[in-house]
Design an enzyme around this catalytic site. Structure first.
Site, PDB file in Angstrom:
ATOM      1  N   SER A 137      -4.857  -5.544   6.079  1.00 43.95           N
ATOM      2  CA  SER A 137      -4.813  -4.879   4.780  1.00 43.95           C
ATOM      3  C   SER A 137      -6.199  -4.343   4.497  1.00 43.95           C
ATOM      4  CB  SER A 137      -4.411  -5.894   3.692  1.00 43.95           C
ATOM      5  OG  SER A 137      -4.685  -5.403   2.401  1.00 43.95           O
ATOM      6  N   TYR A 150      -5.426 -14.210  -0.210  1.00 43.88           N
ATOM      7  CA  TYR A 150      -4.988 -13.020   0.515  1.00 43.88           C
ATOM      8  C   TYR A 150      -6.135 -12.377   1.295  1.00 43.88           C
ATOM      9  CZ  TYR A 150      -2.110  -8.906   1.417  1.00 43.88           C
ATOM     10  OH  TYR A 150      -1.379  -7.908   2.019  1.00 43.88           O
TER      11      TYR A 150
END
Length: 266
Positions: A137, A150
């Site tokens: 990401s 995350y």
């Protein structure tokens, strides 16, 4: 180098979101695809797709990875592309993130990638070719506030990918890492955590995203064909990453502004 017809492709998390979009992109190019996911039966999204096989694969289970390796070896006698794509989402204020939530996201997003890489690296080294593509990401490159779990696992995926990029080069095996920002996907369904404010904010950003999973998948394919190691799929990610690399004071100013705006809502 263009994706060759009859390429052998394994994609985890292939029943929905970016995984499904990648399956469809490869089918259009005449590839043979083994789509995997946690569902016991083939999902409706994959049913009837020509050139697509399905296998149940929980990326946290070594036994499932062994079955995938055996299937690939027995059916195709090799593998050209491995997409470690399956993932979940979590975030929020660190004092609200419990350790079982950390363990959950680490097991899937980080160790799932590690398991996939270690399972198929020996096969690719032996055949002297192959391409491993790990889905990280933009949060693996830039680290906004209130996303500790995350960003930690996605930064880990970036690190694994870079290390393997160098490690496997002498054996003719390529490694790429995908780093998108927000795009329309079903990732909100996996959101977990007690910080409801953070969950609502993430869901809103995903729902309002202008880019679709199909668009991201097409850009990923172009990145692979251009032999890119880090595949940045959209302008926002490119700008933020460039700011962090070349204009660190500006980057810190952006993060500070975001953090104080969040704090006002507490």
């Amino acid at each position: 180098m263009k994706i060759a017809p009859n390429s052998r492709v394994l994609i985890t998390g292939g029943a929905s979101g970016l995984g499904l979009a990648l399956v469809l992109q490869f089918v259009e190019r005449g590839a043979r695809v083994l789509a995997t996911d946690v569902h016991e039966e083939i999902p409706d999204s994959l049913r009837g797709l020509e050139g697509v096989s399905y296998l149940t694969l929980n990326v946290t289970q070594d036994v499932d990875w062994a079955k995938a390796r055996d299937w690939v070896t027995e059916t195709w006698d090799g593998l050209d592309y491995l997409f470690n794509n399956a993932g979940v989402a979590a975030g929020g204020r660190i004092e609200l993130s419990e350790m079982d939530q950390w363990q959950w996201i680490v097991d899937i997003n980080l160790l799932g990638v590690a398991r996939g890489c270690r399972t198929f690296t020996p096969l690719m080294k032996e055949q002297g070719s192959g391409h491993i593509i790990n889905t990280a990401s933009a949060a693996g490159l830039i680290h906004p506030p209130r996303m500790t779990e995350y960003v930690a696992v996605k930064a880990g995926v970036v690190a694994i990918s870079e290390s393997l990029f160098h490690e496997l080069k002498p054996y003719g095996v390529k490694v790429s890492v995908i780093c998108p920002t927000f795009f329309k996907t079903n990732l909100t369904e996996s959101l977990r955590g007690k910080d409801e404010q953070a969950n609502k904010s993430a869901a809103k950003l995903i729902d309002k995203a202008k880019l679709s999973a199909d668009t991201i998948a097409a850009r990923v394919i172009r990145g692979i064909e251009k032999d890119r190691h880090i595949i940045l799929t959209d302008r926002d990610g490119k700008v933020a990453y460039a700011a962090k690399r070349f204009a660190r004071p500006l980057y810190y100013s952006m993060m500070k502004k975001a953090s104080f705006q969040m704090a006002k809502k507490d």
